[in-house]
Enzyme design. Structure first.
Site, PDB file in Angstrom:
ATOM      1  N   ARG A 125      15.466 -10.341  -4.371  1.00 29.60           N
ATOM      2  CA  ARG A 125      14.420 -10.001  -5.347  1.00 29.60           C
ATOM      3  C   ARG A 125      13.131 -10.796  -5.135  1.00 29.60           C
ATOM      4  O   ARG A 125      12.347 -10.977  -6.069  1.00 29.60           O
ATOM      5  CB  ARG A 125      14.940 -10.170  -6.777  1.00 29.60           C
ATOM      6  CG  ARG A 125      16.109  -9.248  -7.110  1.00 29.60           C
ATOM      7  CD  ARG A 125      16.517  -9.370  -8.565  1.00 29.60           C
ATOM      8  NE  ARG A 125      17.592  -8.429  -8.889  1.00 29.60           N
ATOM      9  CZ  ARG A 125      18.883  -8.704  -8.755  1.00 29.60           C
ATOM     10  NH1 ARG A 125      19.250  -9.897  -8.297  1.00 29.60           N
ATOM     11  NH2 ARG A 125      19.799  -7.806  -9.052  1.00 29.60           N
ATOM     12  N   LYS A 147       0.134  -5.674  -1.255  1.00 28.51           N
ATOM     13  CA  LYS A 147       0.735  -4.345  -1.283  1.00 28.51           C
ATOM     14  C   LYS A 147       1.622  -4.200  -0.048  1.00 28.51           C
ATOM     15  O   LYS A 147       1.140  -4.270   1.085  1.00 28.51           O
ATOM     16  CB  LYS A 147      -0.342  -3.256  -1.293  1.00 28.51           C
ATOM     17  CG  LYS A 147      -1.005  -3.081  -2.633  1.00 28.51           C
ATOM     18  CD  LYS A 147      -2.147  -2.088  -2.587  1.00 28.51           C
ATOM     19  CE  LYS A 147      -1.692  -0.681  -2.401  1.00 28.51           C
ATOM     20  NZ  LYS A 147      -2.801   0.278  -2.532  1.00 28.51           N
ATOM     21  N   GLU A 189     -11.946  -0.010   8.190  1.00 27.81           N
ATOM     22  CA  GLU A 189     -11.732  -0.742   6.943  1.00 27.81           C
ATOM     23  C   GLU A 189     -12.872  -1.723   6.670  1.00 27.81           C
ATOM     24  O   GLU A 189     -13.229  -1.976   5.515  1.00 27.81           O
ATOM     25  CB  GLU A 189     -10.391  -1.483   6.991  1.00 27.81           C
ATOM     26  CG  GLU A 189      -9.169  -0.576   6.958  1.00 27.81           C
ATOM     27  CD  GLU A 189      -8.914   0.043   5.582  1.00 27.81           C
ATOM     28  OE1 GLU A 189      -9.630  -0.308   4.621  1.00 27.81           O
ATOM     29  OE2 GLU A 189      -8.001   0.887   5.487  1.00 27.81           O
ATOM     30  N   LYS A 231     -11.984  -7.814  -0.318  1.00 25.39           N
ATOM     31  CA  LYS A 231     -10.638  -7.513  -0.803  1.00 25.39           C
ATOM     32  C   LYS A 231     -10.093  -8.637  -1.676  1.00 25.39           C
ATOM     33  O   LYS A 231      -9.442  -8.385  -2.697  1.00 25.39           O
ATOM     34  CB  LYS A 231      -9.698  -7.243   0.369  1.00 25.39           C
ATOM     35  CG  LYS A 231      -8.339  -6.745  -0.087  1.00 25.39           C
ATOM     36  CD  LYS A 231      -7.555  -6.071   0.994  1.00 25.39           C
ATOM     37  CE  LYS A 231      -6.317  -5.395   0.401  1.00 25.39           C
ATOM     38  NZ  LYS A 231      -5.491  -4.727   1.436  1.00 25.39           N
ATOM     39  N   GLU A 241      -3.233  -2.583  -9.003  1.00 27.78           N
ATOM     40  CA  GLU A 241      -3.967  -1.318  -8.944  1.00 27.78           C
ATOM     41  C   GLU A 241      -4.009  -0.609 -10.296  1.00 27.78           C
ATOM     42  O   GLU A 241      -3.842   0.602 -10.391  1.00 27.78           O
ATOM     43  CB  GLU A 241      -3.339  -0.395  -7.885  1.00 27.78           C
ATOM     44  CG  GLU A 241      -4.320   0.581  -7.277  1.00 27.78           C
ATOM     45  CD  GLU A 241      -3.766   1.255  -6.042  1.00 27.78           C
ATOM     46  OE1 GLU A 241      -4.274   0.949  -4.963  1.00 27.78           O
ATOM     47  OE2 GLU A 241      -2.826   2.057  -6.151  1.00 27.78           O
ATOM     48  N   ARG A 245      -8.774  -2.234  -8.436  1.00 22.07           N
ATOM     49  CA  ARG A 245      -8.261  -2.213  -7.071  1.00 22.07           C
ATOM     50  C   ARG A 245      -8.301  -0.823  -6.439  1.00 22.07           C
ATOM     51  O   ARG A 245      -8.302  -0.690  -5.220  1.00 22.07           O
ATOM     52  CB  ARG A 245      -6.835  -2.771  -7.039  1.00 22.07           C
ATOM     53  CG  ARG A 245      -6.294  -2.884  -5.614  1.00 22.07           C
ATOM     54  CD  ARG A 245      -5.044  -3.708  -5.526  1.00 22.07           C
ATOM     55  NE  ARG A 245      -4.590  -3.790  -4.146  1.00 22.07           N
ATOM     56  CZ  ARG A 245      -3.723  -4.679  -3.686  1.00 22.07           C
ATOM     57  NH1 ARG A 245      -3.210  -5.577  -4.497  1.00 22.07           N
ATOM     58  NH2 ARG A 245      -3.367  -4.691  -2.420  1.00 22.07           N
ATOM     59  N   ASN A 249      -9.250   2.100  -2.054  1.00 17.44           N
ATOM     60  CA  ASN A 249      -8.710   3.328  -1.482  1.00 17.44           C
ATOM     61  C   ASN A 249      -9.799   4.323  -1.106  1.00 17.44           C
ATOM     62  O   ASN A 249      -9.499   5.503  -0.856  1.00 17.44           O
ATOM     63  CB  ASN A 249      -7.739   3.987  -2.464  1.00 17.44           C
ATOM     64  CG  ASN A 249      -6.420   3.245  -2.544  1.00 17.44           C
ATOM     65  OD1 ASN A 249      -5.849   2.868  -1.534  1.00 17.44           O
ATOM     66  ND2 ASN A 249      -5.950   3.021  -3.770  1.00 17.44           N
ATOM     67  N   HIS A 252      -9.148   6.971   1.494  1.00 17.01           N
ATOM     68  CA  HIS A 252      -7.732   6.913   1.852  1.00 17.01           C
ATOM     69  C   HIS A 252      -6.901   8.106   1.369  1.00 17.01           C
ATOM     70  O   HIS A 252      -5.827   8.360   1.901  1.00 17.01           O
ATOM     71  CB  HIS A 252      -7.110   5.624   1.310  1.00 17.01           C
ATOM     72  CG  HIS A 252      -7.438   4.417   2.121  1.00 17.01           C
ATOM     73  ND1 HIS A 252      -8.734   4.040   2.399  1.00 17.01           N
ATOM     74  CD2 HIS A 252      -6.645   3.505   2.738  1.00 17.01           C
ATOM     75  CE1 HIS A 252      -8.721   2.941   3.138  1.00 17.01           C
ATOM     76  NE2 HIS A 252      -7.468   2.604   3.362  1.00 17.01           N
ATOM     77  N   HIS A 256      -4.512   9.427   4.233  1.00 19.14           N
ATOM     78  CA  HIS A 256      -3.054   9.394   4.226  1.00 19.14           C
ATOM     79  C   HIS A 256      -2.459  10.780   4.467  1.00 19.14           C
ATOM     80  O   HIS A 256      -1.415  10.915   5.114  1.00 19.14           O
ATOM     81  CB  HIS A 256      -2.548   8.821   2.900  1.00 19.14           C
ATOM     82  CG  HIS A 256      -2.738   7.347   2.780  1.00 19.14           C
ATOM     83  ND1 HIS A 256      -2.604   6.675   1.584  1.00 19.14           N
ATOM     84  CD2 HIS A 256      -3.051   6.406   3.699  1.00 19.14           C
ATOM     85  CE1 HIS A 256      -2.833   5.380   1.778  1.00 19.14           C
ATOM     86  NE2 HIS A 256      -3.105   5.202   3.054  1.00 19.14           N
ATOM     87  N   HIS A 268      -4.619   4.592  11.761  1.00 18.77           N
ATOM     88  CA  HIS A 268      -5.012   4.569  10.362  1.00 18.77           C
ATOM     89  C   HIS A 268      -6.535   4.559  10.212  1.00 18.77           C
ATOM     90  O   HIS A 268      -7.097   5.299   9.390  1.00 18.77           O
ATOM     91  CB  HIS A 268      -4.409   3.327   9.694  1.00 18.77           C
ATOM     92  CG  HIS A 268      -4.815   3.155   8.262  1.00 18.77           C
ATOM     93  ND1 HIS A 268      -4.421   4.010   7.254  1.00 18.77           N
ATOM     94  CD2 HIS A 268      -5.603   2.211   7.659  1.00 18.77           C
ATOM     95  CE1 HIS A 268      -4.937   3.611   6.108  1.00 18.77           C
ATOM     96  NE2 HIS A 268      -5.648   2.522   6.316  1.00 18.77           N
TER      97      HIS A 268
END
Length: 364
Positions: A125, A147, A189, A231, A241, A245, A249, A252, A256, A268
Site C-alpha cells: 500500500r 501521477k 511537453e 509543473k 487533479e 492540475r 493536460n 492530451h 491519448h 507521446h
C-alpha cells in the site's frame, strides 16, 4: 559528486504527502544513494532493457553503499505499462523480501517512471520511490507530480495512483545520447508549459529552434528547469487533479486517443503536439483564443520537427476514445483550452460539430 552546480526545485507536499526536491544538473547520478537514505536495506531498480549498462552502473554504486539491489529490466517505452509487467515486478519484490522501508527506483523515460511509481504505490500500500528520468519527457513530465499508472485495452493511464516520489534526479548528461526524435518528442511537453504558464519558454525556442532540438543547445538546462517549475507549482497546489492540475493536460485528450489508436507506437510528444494544435483550433472556434496564438502553436511545434496533423478518417474512433478520457464526467467531454497565452481554462461539452470542425483543421 556533481560536476557543476545543481538546481533544486522544491515540490511542496499536498493532500497529506511529503515534500520533495527535483535536482537538475550534470553528473548527478552519484546523488542516488543519499536519496535512498539510511533506513532502506533493499532497492529495486526498474529500468528498460535498453538501459541495462546504465542500470548496472547504478547497481554497483548502490551495492557499494551497502544496499541489496534487485535489478528489474522491463520492456521499453509503453510496453512496460501493462498489468502483467507490474505483476512481474510485484513478484520480484516479494522474492526479495521488500519491506515498507525499502525503496523502488525508476530509471528511464516517462513510461518507466509511470510503472515504477505505480509498483511502489501498490506494494504494501505504498513504499518510497525515486525517479531517475533519462529523457526530456521523463524529466519535465512523468517524474514530477506523483501521477503513476499503467495502460489497459480501454485506454492510457486508466489504472493508477497518486504517489509522489521521494526525490527526482534529472542528470542532463543522460540526454547527450538520446536519439533526436526522442529528444524532440520531449519538447512537446516543454512547449505545452510555455503555452499554459511560462511564455519565456516559447521565446527561448523561437530564438533558435535548431539549437532547441539538441541537448547541447545553450538553453537546454533553462528549458528543462522552467518546465519542471511550471509543473511543480501546479502539483504543489493540486496533487489529485481536483481543479488546477487539469491544465497540465492541455493537448492530451486528443493525444491519448491518438496513442491508443496507434497502439502506442507513436511517441507521446508527437501525439501531444497534434493535440495542442487541435486544442488551439478548438479555442479559436469557441471564441477563446486569437488567431495569432493559434498560428504560434503550429509555428513553434513545427520548428522543432513535431507533427501538426493526423489522419482525417480516424475522427469517429478518436471521438469514442476521448469519451472515456479521465477528464470526462459521465457523457460530458471536457477539454483544456486557452483564453489567451498562459491563460488555460476548461471547456465543457463543446458542440460536436465544433469538435469535428476543429479536427478538420488538423487532419492530414
Amino acid at each position: 559528486m556533481t560536476d557543476q552546480s545543481v538546481t533544486r526545485i522544491h515540490v511542496a507536499g499536498s493532500a497529506g504527502t511529503d515534500p520533495y526536491d527535483v535536482l537538475v544538473g550534470r553528473g548527478l547520478l552519484g546523488e542516488l544513494p543519499g536519496l535512498v537514505g539510511d533506513r532502506a536495506r533493499r532497492v529495486a531498480l526498474i529500468h528498460p532493457v535498453t538501459l541495462a549498462t546504465h542500470a548496472e552502473a547504478l547497481r554497483e554504486d548502490l551495492d557499494a553503499h551497502g544496499y541489496a539491489t534487485t535489478v528489474l529490466p522491463v520492456p521499453d517505452a509503453e510496453g512496460a505499462k501493462s498489468a502483467q509487467v507490474a505483476a512481474d515486478c510485484w513478484e520480484a519484490l516479494g522474492r526479495a523480501g521488500f519491506t515498507r522501508t525499502d525503496v523502488v527506483v525508476g530509471v528511464g523515460g516517462g513510461a518507466t517512471s509511470d510503472l515504477a511509481g505505480f509498483v511502489a504505490a501498490s506494494w504494501l500500500r505504498g513504499v518510497r520511490w525515486i525517479a531517475v528520468p533519462t529523457t526530456v519527457l521523463g524529466m519535465v513530465d512523468a517524474a514530477v507530480g506523483g501521477k503513476t499508472g499503467i495502460n489497459t485495452g480501454a485506454g492510457k493511464n486508466l489504472v493508477g495512483a497518486f504517489h509522489p516520489p521521494a526525490g527526482v534526479l534529472c542528470d542532463l548528461t543522460t540526454l547527450d545520447t538520446l536519439p533526436v526524435h526522442d529528444y524532440a518528442g520531449g519538447l512537446a511537453e516543454i512547449i505545452k508549459a510555455g503555452f499554459i504558464a511560462d511564455p519565456v519558454i516559447l521565446d527561448l525556442i523561437e530564438t533558435d529552434p535548431r539549437a532547441a532540438r539538441s541537448p547541447h543547445g545553450p538553453h537546454t538546462a533553462q528549458l528543462v528547469e522552467r518546465s519542471i517549475r511550471v509543473k511543480a507549482d501546479v502539483v504543489s497546489c493540486d496533487l489529485k487533479e481536483s481543479g488546477l492540475r487539469e491544465i497540465l493536460n492541455y493537448g492530451h485528450t486528443l493525444a491519448h486517443a491518438i496513442e491508443k489508436n496507434e497502439r502506442y507506437t507513436w511517441r507521446h510528444g508527437a501525439a501531444v503536439s497534434v493535440g495542442m494544435v487541435f486544442a488551439a483550433q478548438l479555442g479559436l472556434l469557441t471564441g477563446h483564443l486569437d488567431e495569432r496564438t493559434v498560428r504560434r502553436h503550429s509555428s513553434v511545434l513545427g520548428s522543432v520537427g513535431l507533427p501538426l496533423s493526423y489522419r482525417g478518417d480516424q475522427w469517429p474512433k478518436l471521438l469514442d476514445t476521448m469519451k472515456v478520457d479521465k477528464k470526462s464526467r459521465g457523457d460530458l467531454l471536457r477539454f483544456i483550452v486557452l483564453d489567451g497565452l498562459a491563460r488555460p481554462t476548461v471547456l465543457e461539452g463543446p458542440d460536436p460539430d465544433v469538435l469535428a470542425a476543429a479536427y478538420r483543421e488538423v487532419s492530414a
